[in-house]
Design an enzyme around this catalytic site. Structure first.
Site, short mmCIF file in Angstrom:
data_model
loop_
_atom_site.label_atom_id
_atom_site.label_comp_id
_atom_site.label_asym_id
_atom_site.label_seq_id
_atom_site.Cartn_x
_atom_site.Cartn_y
_atom_site.Cartn_z
N ASP A 1 66.76 0.32 71.16
CA ASP A 1 66.75 -1.13 71.39
C ASP A 1 65.36 -1.58 71.84
O ASP A 1 64.57 -0.78 72.36
CB ASP A 1 67.76 -1.51 72.48
CG ASP A 1 69.19 -1.23 72.07
OD1 ASP A 1 69.45 -1.12 70.86
OD2 ASP A 1 70.04 -1.10 72.97
N1 URA Z 1 72.18 3.26 73.21
C1 URA Z 1 71.84 1.98 73.52
O1 URA Z 1 72.67 1.23 74.02
N2 URA Z 1 70.59 1.58 73.26
C2 URA Z 1 69.63 2.40 72.73
O2 URA Z 1 68.49 1.95 72.55
C3 URA Z 1 70.00 3.71 72.43
C4 URA Z 1 71.28 4.12 72.67
#
Ligand code: URA
Length: 234
Positions: A103
């Site tokens: 993310d």
């Molecule tokens: N899980 C999440 O919620 N975000 C990420 O970036 C990776 C795994």
């Protein structure tokens, strides 16, 4: 793009097409662990090819790890934010893609490569590649919540539970969570499903590849031969 097995071999080794065919005919080549004597077999993106037991990789492939900073997108292009590729010199960034996404606000281990077969091993749900995240929580993790994360939780709007995970407690509000799936916002949604909230998320490991502590946010380095090969061993 799919190559014939003899072409694949000739591209990865010093062998001519004729010698590649001979080696295939002699049973020296395996595809996904099984001897293949058919030179015109089409090699799919996630196939693992060996010659006399040696794993083959197409030449010229590049493999990097980056310590992704927050605010950088793990995609090859974005209209709003800088991408991980923007942090690399243009000649190094050419043809790279990300082996799994993080993310915008997640930091840590991001793998970049030109090798589609290799990244498929990491991202395919079939290969069960574990990923470890250091998770900072808004609330201390209860024993009941920990147990639920380990055995599997139901995510909002999904009816299939998460696969078994492991939890290592670092302190009251920090855990290391290892999961072997990559569902959308999975870690944040897992913690939400047990009534907690992720304040910060940092990936520290993918399979056997550990984020190099010498890398500051935004820095990168090529993977070692062992790190590259570890993905095939898993
Ligand atoms: N899980 C999440 O919620 N975000 C990420 O970036 C990776 C795994």
């Amino acid at each position: 793009m799919q190559l014939r097995l003899d072409q694949f071999l000739a591209n990865c080794t010093e062998l001519s097409r004729k010698d590649a065919k001979r080696a295939i005919g002699a049973g020296a080549v395996t595809v996904d662990g099984v001897v293949c004597k058919s030179a015109n077999r089409k090699i799919p993106a996630d196939a693992r090819v060996t010659l006399e037991g040696e794993q083959l990789a197409l030449p010229g492939e590049r493999y990097l790890m980056m310590n992704k900073p927050a605010g950088v997108v793990s995609a090859t292009s974005d209209s709003e934010h800088p991408t991980a590729l923007d942090l690399l010199p243009a000649e190094l960034a050419r043809d790279l893609h990300m082996a799994g996404r993080l993310d915008l606000d997640t930091t840590g281990l991001l793998l970049l490569t030109t090798d589609g077969q290799w990244s498929h091993r990491i991202t395919s749900p079939r290969t069960d590649c574990p990923k470890t995240y250091r998770v900072s929580l808004s609330e201390p993790l209860t024993g009941v919540s920990e147990q639920a994360l380990v055995t599997g939780v139901e995510l909002r709007n999904e009816n299939r539970k998460t696969r078994p995970a492991t939890v290592r407690r670092v302190d009251d509000r920090v855990i290391e969570l290892t999961i072997s799936e990559g569902r959308y916002h999975q870690v944040k949604r897992m913690l939400a499903s047990v009534g907690n909230h992720v304040e910060a998320l940092h990936r520290i490991r993918v399979g056997a590849i550990v984020l190099d502590p010498a890398l500051s946010p935004g820095e990168y380095r090529p993977l070692t031969e062992q790190e590259i090969a570890s993905v095939w061993a898993g």
